[in-house]
Design an enzyme around this catalytic site. Sequence first.
Site, PDB file in Angstrom:
ATOM      1  N   ALA A 378       0.740  -1.305   0.007  1.00 17.33           N
ATOM      2  CA  ALA A 378      -0.131  -0.015  -0.100  1.00 17.33           C
ATOM      3  C   ALA A 378       0.870   1.377   0.072  1.00 17.33           C
ATOM      4  O   ALA A 378       1.918   1.305   0.531  1.00 17.33           O
ATOM      5  CB  ALA A 378      -0.955  -0.018   1.093  1.00 17.33           C
ATOM      6  N   SER A 379       0.188   2.345  -0.550  1.00 18.37           N
ATOM      7  CA  SER A 379       0.943   3.844  -0.545  1.00 18.37           C
ATOM      8  C   SER A 379       2.174   3.552  -1.217  1.00 18.37           C
ATOM      9  O   SER A 379       2.194   3.048  -2.367  1.00 18.37           O
ATOM     10  CB  SER A 379       1.080   4.279   0.672  1.00 18.37           C
TER      11      SER A 379
END
Length: 575
Positions: A378-379
Amino acid sequence: MAKFLIGLVTGTILTVLFGVVIVFSLARFGTEKRVTVPDNATLILDLQGDIPERPPVEYPIPFFEQHTPSTVKDVWELLRKAAVDSRVKAVVFEPRNLDAGWAKLEEIRAGLERFRKSGKPLVAYLKGPTTREYYLASAADRIYMGPEEYLDVKGLRAAMMFFKGSLDKLGVQVEIEHAGKYKDFGDMFERTDMSAETKEVMNSVLDDVYGRLLSTLASARNKTVEEIRATIDEGPFLANQAVAKGLIDSLRYEDQMFGELKDRLKSGELKKLSHRDYMKVTAASLGLEGKPRVAFLVGQGDITRGESGDDGYSDTGIGAEGFNKLLRRVGNDGSIRGVIVRIDSPGGDAMASDDIWREMNLLSKKKPLVISMSDAAASGGYYMAMTGDPILAYAGTYTGSIGVVFGKPNLHGLYDKLGITLDTLTRGRYADIDSEYKPLSPDARRKLREGIDQSYHDFVSKVAEARKRPYDQVEPLAQGRVWLGTQARQRGLVDELGGIDRAIDLVKERAKIDKAEKVTIVTYPPKRSIFDVAFGRAPESLFESRLGKILRTPQLRSIIKGGLLRVMPYTIEVR
């Protein structure tokens, strides 16, 4: 004199310990090539604690060796070997105190199901089981538990911790600027409860994970989803209650369980084989490897810039310096036909993520590439995957979180309480923009917003290009929101749901390797011994390893470092 004596004692202790390590290493070197698998072996798969993606340091001392965690790939390969090895007649699975996310659990459970299809008995014996252990055990054809055990299956929960009250008492203010309405990175420092946006995301996560848990258990125990839902609502369970509810097959002491398995196999005395010993049996010896070589490159942990001397072995996270060296090494290796990049990261430093993204794209031009996401990508962990190559995730993978955040602490109030003053002279309009002694001025916030908004635009643009979609279609899916793998697949943020087997199939397709041809999987970074750490260049120490465990929350580490971050807004652990 005291310093001399302390130094002498310390040196002596270290010398003795080093000698012990050498003795055990030589002893192991002489025996590990002679692993004998009996003809009627029962493989004991004893999984405990953490199940990492990256191979940990190996210590050739029995106590440490027994507590060195097996990786996800280790378990995948163990079960693959056991399924085809005619000497292995059965597997006894004993999970305990597991510390792994639902994506890793999916991979392991799929491996257990594949083994069961071989027709060999798969028995689970549970000790102090929670929902995680029971979820995996449900893949077995029989589940045992001790007569006085306790089945701690009662549903799922997600909780978040907030520090604002404590920080207020200390006189500490944390200032946050972010792009994306779901990028609520600073809520733990600025609020005392979940925001509406956070509750929206967390409820969607719980609904998804719980729904899949119910359907999996229902199928495994030959019940309807509603029957399983009603049963779990009555949990947790005493041992006899678990049997009465059809969750456990038999209550037996461990020796009784082995006795029943012996009668079932009808092959004489059971010969137990530790999964740690069986790991030394090569896949090649069982005909599971072929000439084509495929790299399995693991990126695990928070993304940082790393140090110039890093070589990709740091256990403290993904250092851009070291990880990029591994990417270049794989790219320049002519024997490597394709690459699987295995990502388990909540993100981190924005610039480091961009450096890795660049190197990933260069590798993509040299080799057929497939992205395999683990518990989290994620990110920044999602950003680095934006090469345009196929992306695989598990249903329970945390991904997306496309957003940018900046945070810094203002310690003026704390300094006042401690009687500390800070007198500062500056040159330059924004010289003290990151000062820990003063709040951000409106003008400084505007300056920061420029960088944050531009970084966010660049992130969304890279996603749009890699996913071959218009910016305006991607941006509403960004906003810093965390998606589960199932949700990301529905929205086109990943290509497929699948694990290691599917990743291998895909990379073979892209490398034009015949579907029936076997390949050799080469792990990067490879396993290391204590000698590799002691005499190599890896910037590793026991202190760093333990400290990383203590400060494992990426948000806490990131806020101390400051700067622009591409990091998940919170750490999610559904129990």
